[in-house]
Enzyme design. Structure first.
Site, PDB file in Angstrom:
ATOM      1  CG  PHE A  63     -20.829   3.677  22.939  1.00 16.19           C
ATOM      2  CD1 PHE A  63     -20.029   2.404  22.509  1.00 16.19           C
ATOM      3  CD2 PHE A  63     -21.076   3.452  24.187  1.00 16.19           C
ATOM      4  CE1 PHE A  63     -19.607   1.422  23.539  1.00 16.19           C
ATOM      5  CE2 PHE A  63     -20.779   2.490  25.138  1.00 16.19           C
ATOM      6  CZ  PHE A  63     -20.190   1.548  24.786  1.00 16.19           C
ATOM      7  NE  ARG A  64     -18.205   3.444  14.994  1.00 14.82           N
ATOM      8  CZ  ARG A  64     -17.092   3.648  14.761  1.00 14.82           C
ATOM      9  NH1 ARG A  64     -16.540   4.747  15.060  1.00 14.82           N
ATOM     10  NH2 ARG A  64     -16.315   2.799  14.193  1.00 14.82           N
ATOM     11  CG  ASN A  94     -14.316   8.696  16.379  1.00 18.48           C
ATOM     12  OD1 ASN A  94     -14.726   8.576  17.358  1.00 18.48           O
ATOM     13  ND2 ASN A  94     -13.830   7.964  15.437  1.00 18.48           N
ATOM     14  CG  ASP A 151      -8.825   7.183  19.027  1.00 16.41           C
ATOM     15  OD1 ASP A 151      -7.851   6.509  18.704  1.00 16.41           O
ATOM     16  OD2 ASP A 151     -10.094   6.431  18.580  1.00 16.41           O
ATOM     17  CG  HIS A 178      -4.835   7.328  16.107  1.00 21.40           C
ATOM     18  ND1 HIS A 178      -5.981   6.627  15.895  1.00 21.40           N
ATOM     19  CD2 HIS A 178      -3.882   6.954  14.932  1.00 21.40           C
ATOM     20  CE1 HIS A 178      -5.732   5.817  14.789  1.00 21.40           C
ATOM     21  NE2 HIS A 178      -4.683   5.857  14.260  1.00 21.40           N
ATOM     22  CG  HIS A 231      -5.001   2.538  19.050  1.00 22.51           C
ATOM     23  ND1 HIS A 231      -4.161   3.285  18.420  1.00 22.51           N
ATOM     24  CD2 HIS A 231      -6.089   3.022  18.652  1.00 22.51           C
ATOM     25  CE1 HIS A 231      -4.803   4.325  17.852  1.00 22.51           C
ATOM     26  NE2 HIS A 231      -5.942   4.123  18.012  1.00 22.51           N
ATOM     27  CG  ASN A 277      -6.796   2.816  10.779  1.00 23.58           C
ATOM     28  OD1 ASN A 277      -6.363   1.916   9.789  1.00 23.58           O
ATOM     29  ND2 ASN A 277      -7.509   3.797  10.296  1.00 23.58           N
ATOM     30  CG  ASP A 304      -9.653   1.476  18.738  1.00 23.70           C
ATOM     31  OD1 ASP A 304     -10.658   2.219  18.697  1.00 23.70           O
ATOM     32  OD2 ASP A 304      -9.040   1.442  17.624  1.00 23.70           O
TER      33      ASP A 304
END
Length: 423
Positions: A63-64, A94, A151, A178, A231, A277, A304
């Site tokens: 969600f940044r 991240n 991740d 990841h 993923h 990715n 993702d």
């Protein structure tokens, strides 16, 4: 608030229930499930011809916020989730700053708590994703972390992963990984196959994923800790997970809808919006992924959800950031490419989007029952439509724009409140 859902097809994978019933909701609980229910002063939702299922759960979203709110905010991400039928999501670490300290995590969760859906977050495994120094797991758990993940960046140091798993086992915390070995990759986001070669560069081969996955699965087996593979994209990766599970490792695995729906060829059509990715792979990989979904090797479907701006994506393939939004197309891609094609039943699809994600984190969610949480999605499982060019997400980086899909979310209900209603 009293809500009465009438005449819907209740599909609850946890109880194996699939029948037309009414559901009475008071405040944040389901109080009655049965036939011909009626109550005075209730708001009525006519679900005739629609599926009523547990609210979807996504254990992998970006969600940044903080730090990259030009791409997405927690608020716009929550709106996107609700539009896709999700009542609970798990944010990755991240952000900028990274969710490595109790202070940053607490501040982020305070923002998330204001939204209409339930939003959780993982803390980072290593400090600021340095890949070397573990964060303080105990303090992050106290601050609200429900698990740990770096991740976006793989843990290349096996010793660091082993220490993380040993530490996580003490609190029965979930480590999510990841899996892409950077030492085996040329350009990230594109399969090392036909597309990359036509573009004149070396991409990301499948061995970069399944070799690291094999290593990490065996470390998880040795430590007895819980490890979640994020993923996966390669057919061989399915085999690795299957082997590790049969050996007795406490392994779970997720796949995204894009990785069972489209191949690397989509880059020729959608350009950088199809750069991910791990990358999109081949039809052979998709076939093995579907087999893994069918036999239970793959436990969870997660999006993702990775928003980027048009400007960020509107550059050359080798320079564009990887990732796509997915919350508003996830259920539809499952219905279109798994259920409609006979690979999974509707209940089996929903299991991987409700029951199993809830199990990962011991959520009281993912089921419909009296006295249970009033978190539901109501959708038309058969309606065909074309994915539009605008989303409730702040971003539009989806390779599925203008693609025909099956299924449409009509209502999302969280804690007994309608948080999304189709226009």
């Amino acid at each position: 608030m009293t809500l009465l859902i009438k005449n819907g097809r209740l599909v609850d994978p946890k109880s194996n229930r699939d029948e037309v019933l009414d559901i009475l909701i008071e405040n944040d609980k389901i109080v009655k499930i049965g036939l011909n229910l009626s109550v005075e002063n209730a708001e009525i939702v006519d679900a005739r011809g629609l599926v009523v299922a547990p609210g979807l759960i996504d254990v992998h979203v970006h969600f940044r916020e903080p730090g990259q709110t030009h791409k997405e905010t927690i608020h716009s991400g929550a709106k996107s989730a609700a539009a896709g039928g999700f009542t609970r999501v798990v944010m990755m670490a991240n952000t900028k700053p990274i969710l490595s300290t109790p202070k940053v995590l607490t501040e982020t969760l305070e923002i998330a708590d204001k939204e209409d859906i339930k939003i959780d977050a993982v803390g980072s495994i290593t400090q600021d994703f340095d890949g070397e120094h573990l964060t303080d797991f105990d303090e992050l758990i106290k601050a609200g972390a429900i698990g740990f993940s770096d991740d976006g960046i793989p843990l290349t140091d096996a010793g660091v992963l082993r220490k993380a798993l040993q530490k996580a086992k003490l609190t029965d915390s979930l480590i999510s990984i990841h899996e892409e070995d950077p030492n085996l990759i040329g350009t990230l986001g594109v399969n090392d196959g036909e597309v990359a070669h036509k573009c004149g560069f070396t991409g990301a081969p499948t061995v970069s994923e399944y070799s690291m996955m094999a290593r990490d699965s065996m470390i998880a087996y040795e430590t007895g800790a819980r490890l979640h593979i994020q993923h996966l994209s390669a057919g061989e990766s399915v085999e690795v997970v299957r082997f590790a599970k049969n050996l007795g490792a406490k392994i779970t695995a997720e796949v995204t809808p894009q990785h069972f729906s489209i191949t690397e060829q989509m880059i020729f059509e959608q350009g950088t919006n199809a750069k991910l990715n791990p990358p999109l792979r081949s039809t052979t990989d998709i076939g093995k992924i579907i087999e893994g979904l069918k036999d239970g090797t793959i436990d969870v479907i997660a999006t993702d959800h990775a928003p980027h701006t048009r400007e960020e994506k509107n550059v050359s393939l080798d320079k564009a950031p990887s990732g796509m939004i997915g919350l508003e197309t996830s259920l539809q891609l499952g219905l279109t490419n798994l259920v409609a094609k006979g690979h999974l039943t509707l209940s089996e699809l929903l299991t991987k989007m409700t029951v199993n994600p809830a199990k990962l984190y011991n959520f009281d969610a993912g089921y419909l029952a009296e006295n249970g949480p009033a978190d539901l999605v109501i959708f038309d499982a058969e309606n065909d439509y074309q994915v539009g060019e605008t989303f409730d997400s702040k971003a539009t980086n989806s390779p599925f724009i203008k693609q025909k899909v099956q299924g449409q979310v009509k209502y999302t209900i969280c804690d007994g409140k309608i948080v999304y209603q189709a226009k």
